[in-house]
Design a protein around this motif. Structure first.
Motif: not given
Length: 743
Positions: A452-456, A467-472, A488-489, A524-532
């Motif tokens: 399901r690609d719906y608002p959450i 409230r995450p959003k899609n890039y579009d 990449s939804y 973190m599921l959307l990459g709010a994770v920092s790495m080298t």
């Protein structure tokens, strides 16, 4: 007594602190190896091989189209000595056809290995550099040249030469200045090895006494060998060039045993004043001095007048580049040093003369550097940014074994400084998503499982609402798993990650090789994770290798200065995911490039090759990432700004383009996904996501882990006949209308 103890203690002990030398990977050639002839020629020239019409000496080669005649050099590797060979190499259509040994019975060889390129050193605090050589391995002509010009009575005196001292004194009195020295080779060694450079009568007296003591305790050959390795012969930046073996590389770019008479005469002539007679800065002065040495060799009977005349006609032969290494690899050398520190003390790294055989490919490194320069300049022009605004880091590995082939820590790849590849900790954005989808596959999801690609909206611990959003900025309803990843939804990924559990996603990341602590938050599921970039590469290495965790390595082996093996850095492999799960994930990552966020590669790559990869973009367009792999290379590219301001680039509009520039230069082959035995392909009806029958149009074959494909058949008959009847009615209506128009 004190001077006697001083002479013996240093001469008997450790005489020098030797730098560690780091070598690139040796080029191995064997029948079937894919390589273009120009790359072989380029490697030979990098190594200082001389193109010659007669290949009769080690370090020479001749190219005739796709045919090479090479006289390789003797070299001691970590697994033994590789003898010098004269070989004929045939290339056909970019592939090694055969290798024939012309020096040993003309037999065919299964493999040859060229000597590796020296890419750098780790120096002691003295900043002295030298390559040790034994007297028995020193060319006789060099010894004759040295003795002729510096100490013609070397094998006759006992440390000091009274006749030479008187002769020098008279010459200096006549000239009214110091124009000639009377010091023997032994005295020069004492001055350089034991004493300071001050010019006092007391120091001169100590020098004479210690020279006599040195000759009393040690043989002429021992003293001469030490002198040959100790003498100062030049300066490269802040590093002093000591000894004739290193000076040969410094001035001529070749080993000492490949030099000729005019080279030896020049080296011997430089001894008197390395700065004054520097052939790179003062060629006329150096030429005159060289010819003086040649004349001295004639007077002492070491060469004939004819040989001298021929040698004088030769040019100096000094290489154009300004140092021992024509290229510098600071980011890679930084990685080597860090990996060495895991097994050796810093003092061992800088003083014991270790030989480190690394994984660096000079060719890949050069192509990466060119690709980065081209790509960054293009991005800045297109975005109207001031030159130098953007920074970049790149890591390239072999996906099969984890060898680091190239690494760039910044846009100026030859400068030491902040190594962004190893130390720039940046948010990775959507690069983390494959870990989420791999977790889902491991838990039974298939490529067509609906998501399901719906608002959450999620309440966080601090009470705020996320409230995450899609890039579009839209949502796409219910979509199959493979579409959610390839496009990449964000909303679909968050819902999926929450359903399978954040804890399980963290376990997947750890199994992929991520050692950094990651907080268990939904973001973190959307990459709010920092790495080298290096850490990201390690993560994708496990994906590109087919589910095997292999620590990235920059070192293959370490040996002592005498060539004795210390440690082999073998390939460590651990299977962390099933071949079936990784096959499904990589199928989706190929779709990312074909139809998803990575589709610009389809027109950016100048060859039609299949690639698997993933784009990554962070909030406010601060970081642009792309991780992609082909059959031969895995490469991770990061683009951004050091001040962390927005760079205005998504993963596909920034890093992906530089990745394409690099791959266009490397010309890799398509990724080949080998279907595991536990995978089956099943035709699926795209409308119902059920098994397709013969009536289902536009059916697609999807891979499934055996036993997970839909069992129920799609009811395509009604839809099929409905569409056919509709088409018939449309055609009938069209005919009737045509008849009306006609009559």
């Amino acid at each position: 007594l004190y001077l006697d103890l001083l002479v013996k203690s240093k001469f008997n002990g450790k005489r020098w602190e030797l730098p560690t030398r780091v070598y690139a990977r040796p080029l191995e050639l064997y029948p079937g190896k894919k390589i273009e002839p120009y790359l072989i020629e380029k490697e030979l020239k990098r190594l200082g091989y001389i193109s010659s019409s007669v290949v009769a000496k080690s370090g020479t080669f001749l190219r005739k189209g796709d045919r090479f005649y090479i006289f390789t050099r003797k070299f001691t590797f970590w697994d033994g000595e590789e003898p010098a060979k004269r070989v004929r190499l045939l290339i056909r259509n970019g592939e090694v056809l055969s290798i024939k040994d012309l020096s040993r019975g003309k037999r065919y060889l299964s493999i040859i290995r060229l000597d590796p390129i020296l890419i750098g050193s780790f120096y002691p605090k003295t900043n002295e550099d030298r390559i040790l050589i034994k007297l028995k391995d020193t060319p006789k002509l060099l010894i004759y040249a040295l003795i002729s010009i510096e100490d013609k009575n070397y094998y006759k005196h006992h440390g000091i030469d009274p006749k030479a001292l008187i002769r020098a004194l008279l010459a200096n009195i006549r000239a009214g200045a110091t124009v000639q020295g009377g010091s023997t080779i032994t005295q020069q060694l004492v001055k350089n090895f034991y004493l300071s450079s001050e010019r006092t009568l007391w120091r001169k007296l100590n020098e004479a006494i210690m020279a006599i003591l040195l000759e009393l305790h040690y043989s002429k050959d021992e003293i001469l060998e030490t002198y040959i390795n100790e003498v100062f012969l030049g300066q490269q930046g802040r590093y002093a060039v000591h000894g004739f073996a290193l000076a040969s590389e410094f001035y001529f770019g070749r080993p000492l045993n490949e030099l000729k008479l005019h080279h030896f005469a020049l080296l011997a002539g430089i001894v008197k004043g390395p700065s004054y007679y520097n052939p790179k800065r003062h060629p006329k002065r150096a030429l005159k001095r060289r010819n003086q040495v040649i004349d001295a060799m004639v007077r002492n009977g070491y060469i004939t007048a004819e040989e001298a005349e021929a040698a004088k006609k030769r040019k100096l032969g000094v290489v154009k580049h300004a140092g021992l290494h024509t290229r510098f690899y600071p980011a890679f050398m930084d990685l080597v040093r860090r990996q060495l520190r895991e097994d050796y003390k810093e003092s061992d790294i800088t003083t014991e003369g270790l030989k480190v055989f690394s994984t660096l490919s000079p060719y890949v490194q050069e192509m990466v550097e060119k690709g980065v320069q081209k790509g960054l300049s293009s991005l800045e022009r297109r975005r109207g940014l001031k030159r130098g605004t953007l920074q970049c880091a790149v890591v390239v590995t072999n996906p099969k074994n984890g060898d680091v082939l190239a690494i760039i820590g910044g846009r100026n790849s030859s400068m030491y400084g902040f190594n962004r590849a190893l130390d720039a900790v940046r948010q990775i954005g959507s690069l983390i998503k494959p870990a989420v989808y791999l977790t889902a596959i491991e838990e039974g999801y298939t490529l067509i499982t609906p998501i399901r690609d719906y608002p959450i909206s999620l309440r966080q611990k601090n009470g705020s609402i996320w409230r995450p959003k899609n890039y579009d900025h839209t949502y796409h309803g219910v979509v199959p798993l493979h579409v959610a990843l390839s496009h990449s939804y964000n909303l679909a990924t968050v819902r999926l990650g929450l359903k399978i559990g954040l804890k399980d996603v963290l376990i997947t990341l750890k199994k992929l090789g991520v050692k950094r602590k990651i907080d268990k938050y939904p973001s973190m599921l959307l990459g709010a994770v920092s790495m080298t970039p290096f850490e990201v590469t390690q993560m994708y290495q496990s994906i590109a290798s087919g589910g095997f965790y292999t620590p990235l390595r920059a070192i293959r082996a370490v040996v002592t200065s005498d060539g004795l093996p210390l440690k082999r850095y073998g390939i460590s492999v651990k299977k962390v995911f099933s071949s079936e799960s990784i096959f499904l994930l990589n199928t989706m990552l190929k779709e990312v490039v074909k139809e998803g966020t990575g589709r610009p590669l389809r027109y950016l790559l100048n060859r039609d090759i299949e690639v698997a990869g993933k784009t990554g973009t962070t909030n406010d367009l601060r970081d642009s990432w792309f991780a992609g792999f082909t059959n031969e290379y895995l490469s991770v590219v990061w683009v951004g700004r050091d001040d962390n301001k927005p760079c205005g680039l998504t993963g596909s509009s920034g890093a992906l383009r530089i990745w394409a520039d690099i791959m266009n230069l490397l010309r890799p082959s398509s990724i080949v996904l080998i279907k595991p035995t536990g995978i089956e392909y099943v035709l699926i009806d795209p409308v119902s996501n059920l098994r397709a029958n013969s009536y289902c149009e536009n059916a697609v074959a999807f891979p499934f882990i055996k036993g997970t494909a839909p069992i129920k058949m799609a009811s395509c008959e009604k839809r099929y006949f409905y569409i056919k009847n509709k088409e018939k009615k449309k055609r009938r209506k069209g005919i009737l209308q045509w008849l009306r128009d006609l009559f």
